[in-house]
Every structure is written in structure tokens, then in C-alpha cells.
Design a protein around this motif. Structure first.
Motif, PDB file in Angstrom:
ATOM      1  N   LEU A  20      20.852  33.068  20.013  1.00  0.00           N
ATOM      2  CA  LEU A  20      19.604  33.621  20.179  1.00  0.00           C
ATOM      3  C   LEU A  20      19.751  34.071  21.668  1.00  0.00           C
ATOM      4  O   LEU A  20      19.331  35.366  22.695  1.00  0.00           O
ATOM      5  N   ASP A  21      20.151  33.913  22.994  1.00  0.00           N
ATOM      6  CA  ASP A  21      20.304  33.391  24.510  1.00  0.00           C
ATOM      7  C   ASP A  21      21.152  34.910  24.770  1.00  0.00           C
ATOM      8  O   ASP A  21      20.540  36.303  24.954  1.00  0.00           O
ATOM      9  N   ARG A  22      22.681  34.754  23.274  1.00  0.00           N
ATOM     10  CA  ARG A  22      22.904  37.013  24.124  1.00  0.00           C
ATOM     11  C   ARG A  22      22.098  37.323  23.112  1.00  0.00           C
ATOM     12  O   ARG A  22      22.772  38.616  23.994  1.00  0.00           O
ATOM     13  N   ALA A  23      21.885  37.137  22.275  1.00  0.00           N
ATOM     14  CA  ALA A  23      21.053  38.546  21.740  1.00  0.00           C
ATOM     15  C   ALA A  23      19.692  38.502  22.840  1.00  0.00           C
ATOM     16  O   ALA A  23      19.278  40.103  22.124  1.00  0.00           O
ATOM     17  N   LEU A  24      19.159  37.829  22.875  1.00  0.00           N
ATOM     18  CA  LEU A  24      17.984  38.131  24.040  1.00  0.00           C
ATOM     19  C   LEU A  24      17.938  39.015  25.309  1.00  0.00           C
ATOM     20  O   LEU A  24      17.859  40.241  25.352  1.00  0.00           O
ATOM     21  N   ASP A  25      19.700  38.678  25.602  1.00  0.00           N
ATOM     22  CA  ASP A  25      19.982  39.520  26.797  1.00  0.00           C
ATOM     23  C   ASP A  25      20.428  40.384  26.392  1.00  0.00           C
ATOM     24  O   ASP A  25      20.034  41.570  27.007  1.00  0.00           O
ATOM     25  N   LYS A  26      20.970  40.779  25.386  1.00  0.00           N
ATOM     26  CA  LYS A  26      21.359  42.121  24.906  1.00  0.00           C
ATOM     27  C   LYS A  26      20.108  43.034  24.953  1.00  0.00           C
ATOM     28  O   LYS A  26      19.945  44.095  25.285  1.00  0.00           O
ATOM     29  N   GLN A 116       6.383  42.889  23.336  1.00  0.00           N
ATOM     30  CA  GLN A 116       5.817  43.489  21.547  1.00  0.00           C
ATOM     31  C   GLN A 116       6.803  43.076  21.193  1.00  0.00           C
ATOM     32  O   GLN A 116       6.315  42.871  19.995  1.00  0.00           O
ATOM     33  N   GLU A 117       7.471  43.774  21.348  1.00  0.00           N
ATOM     34  CA  GLU A 117       8.477  44.687  20.733  1.00  0.00           C
ATOM     35  C   GLU A 117       8.988  42.426  19.453  1.00  0.00           C
ATOM     36  O   GLU A 117       9.708  42.710  18.855  1.00  0.00           O
ATOM     37  N   PHE A 118       9.668  41.921  20.590  1.00  0.00           N
ATOM     38  CA  PHE A 118      10.033  40.570  20.181  1.00  0.00           C
ATOM     39  C   PHE A 118       9.018  40.794  19.047  1.00  0.00           C
ATOM     40  O   PHE A 118       8.993  39.391  18.347  1.00  0.00           O
ATOM     41  N   MET A 119       7.812  40.239  19.517  1.00  0.00           N
ATOM     42  CA  MET A 119       6.808  39.774  18.799  1.00  0.00           C
ATOM     43  C   MET A 119       6.740  40.419  17.461  1.00  0.00           C
ATOM     44  O   MET A 119       6.394  39.515  16.492  1.00  0.00           O
ATOM     45  N   GLU A 120       6.292  41.292  17.382  1.00  0.00           N
ATOM     46  CA  GLU A 120       7.184  41.616  16.763  1.00  0.00           C
ATOM     47  C   GLU A 120       7.633  41.709  15.219  1.00  0.00           C
ATOM     48  O   GLU A 120       8.044  41.168  14.190  1.00  0.00           O
ATOM     49  N   ILE A 121       9.416  41.707  15.795  1.00  0.00           N
ATOM     50  CA  ILE A 121      10.280  41.276  15.145  1.00  0.00           C
ATOM     51  C   ILE A 121      10.863  39.738  14.936  1.00  0.00           C
ATOM     52  O   ILE A 121      11.023  39.513  13.824  1.00  0.00           O
ATOM     53  N   SER A 122       9.436  39.228  15.131  1.00  0.00           N
ATOM     54  CA  SER A 122       9.554  37.632  15.379  1.00  0.00           C
ATOM     55  C   SER A 122       8.604  36.687  14.424  1.00  0.00           C
ATOM     56  O   SER A 122       8.362  35.641  14.062  1.00  0.00           O
ATOM     57  N   GLN A 123       7.987  38.428  13.690  1.00  0.00           N
ATOM     58  CA  GLN A 123       6.948  37.392  12.509  1.00  0.00           C
ATOM     59  C   GLN A 123       7.466  37.346  11.337  1.00  0.00           C
ATOM     60  O   GLN A 123       8.528  37.284  11.310  1.00  0.00           O
ATOM     61  N   PRO A 124       7.322  36.249  10.900  1.00  0.00           N
ATOM     62  CA  PRO A 124       5.805  35.579  10.804  1.00  0.00           C
ATOM     63  C   PRO A 124       5.833  34.535  11.997  1.00  0.00           C
ATOM     64  O   PRO A 124       4.362  33.806  11.760  1.00  0.00           O
ATOM     65  N   CYS A 125       6.177  34.199  12.648  1.00  0.00           N
ATOM     66  CA  CYS A 125       6.729  33.070  13.588  1.00  0.00           C
ATOM     67  C   CYS A 125       5.836  33.035  14.945  1.00  0.00           C
ATOM     68  O   CYS A 125       4.564  33.982  15.073  1.00  0.00           O
ATOM     69  N   ASP A 126       5.172  31.769  14.940  1.00  0.00           N
ATOM     70  CA  ASP A 126       4.126  32.332  15.868  1.00  0.00           C
ATOM     71  C   ASP A 126       4.736  31.945  17.515  1.00  0.00           C
ATOM     72  O   ASP A 126       5.341  30.936  17.903  1.00  0.00           O
ATOM     73  N   PHE A 127       4.720  33.331  17.750  1.00  0.00           N
ATOM     74  CA  PHE A 127       5.731  33.379  18.903  1.00  0.00           C
ATOM     75  C   PHE A 127       4.979  32.574  20.455  1.00  0.00           C
ATOM     76  O   PHE A 127       6.024  31.937  21.230  1.00  0.00           O
TER      77      PHE A 127
END
Length: 142
Positions: A20-26, A116-127
């Protein structure tokens, strides 16, 4: 234990967090590339805009990076006239310049856009709950 190594790794907290860290960095580096800056540089400017004159040591702790890594970031920001460095004996402090402050609204826009973009792709997770859980685990492991 599963014979499939990917299943084993997917069930490993350490591996999952590092992935996840590597993906978030990218993800964030691509967003900040649009303004000609890395995410790390933007974070330093964001922090200094809120609390100008931070010591190197404090900035490194806030960013969870080694002092030599911070030195590279600060040197690059100074070369672009976004920050200045002040030395008082062995203590070095970093100050945001007027030029650095000029880019803060753009940095804020990119931070907001990526969140915002991360919140959209992290659905249905409670960000927000996810962030709280990650912060809790981090504090417990320190």
C-alpha cells in the motif's frame, strides 16, 4: 499454510502495508508531478507554511524519514528558492520563502484532489476509520 505464495503474502500485514505504501507513493508522486514537485517536497512546504522555522530534526521526525533524506529534500527546495536554511551553532532551521508560500494554494489543491480520489477508490471502506486504525497501530508499534 497455503502453497500459494501470493495468498500468504496477501495475509501478511507487513507485506500488505508495504505494498500500500508503494502504491500510495506512486499515486501521489504522479499527482504532484503535474506541479513539478514531489509529494515529499510538498509536505515540507505544507508543514513550514503552518509552522515556519522548524528544526531539521523535528521535520525528519514529523515526516518519519532519516535526516540525510530530509537534507536532500531541503537542499532541492532551497535551490528552487522555496525555503531558506538558518544555522545557529549546530541547530539548523528551515523557513519557507515568499516563493514557497506562493505555491501553497496549488499544493493544497493537489492534496485535496488526491484525498478525494483515494476516498473514491477506497469505497466501501470507512476512510477516516482506516486512517485512525493505521495511526493507532503505528503508535502501538513505536
Amino acid at each position: 499454510m497455503s502453497d500459494n505464495i501470493q495468498e500468504v503474502l496477501d495475509g501478511c500485514l507487513f507485506f500488505s502495508v508495504k505494498r500500500l505504501d508503494r502504491a500510495l507513493d506512486k499515486f501521489t508522486e504522479e499527482a504532484f508531478r503535474e506541479i513539478g514537485m514531489s509529494h515529499s517536497y510538498a509536505l515540507v512546504l505544507f508543514i513550514l507554511n503552518q509552522e515556519n522555522g522548524k528544526r531539521y530534526k523535528d521535520l525528519a521526525n514529523i515526516l518519519c524519514i532519516a535526516p540525510p533524506s530530509l537534507t536532500k529534500i531541503i537542499d532541492k527546495l532551497a535551490s528552487r528558492d522555496f525555503v531558506t536554511i538558518s544555522r545557529d551553532g549546530r541547530t539548523k532551521r528551515v523557513y519557507i520563502t515568499d516563493r514557497g508560500r506562493e505555491i501553497i494554494p496549488i499544493i493544497g489543491e493537489v492534496f485535496h484532489k488526491t484525498r478525494q480520489e483515494f476516498m473514491e477508490i477506497s469505497q466501501p471502506c470507512d476512510f477516516n476509520n482506516l486512517i485512525d486504525q493505521i495511526n493507532h497501530l503505528t503508535n502501538q508499534l513505536k
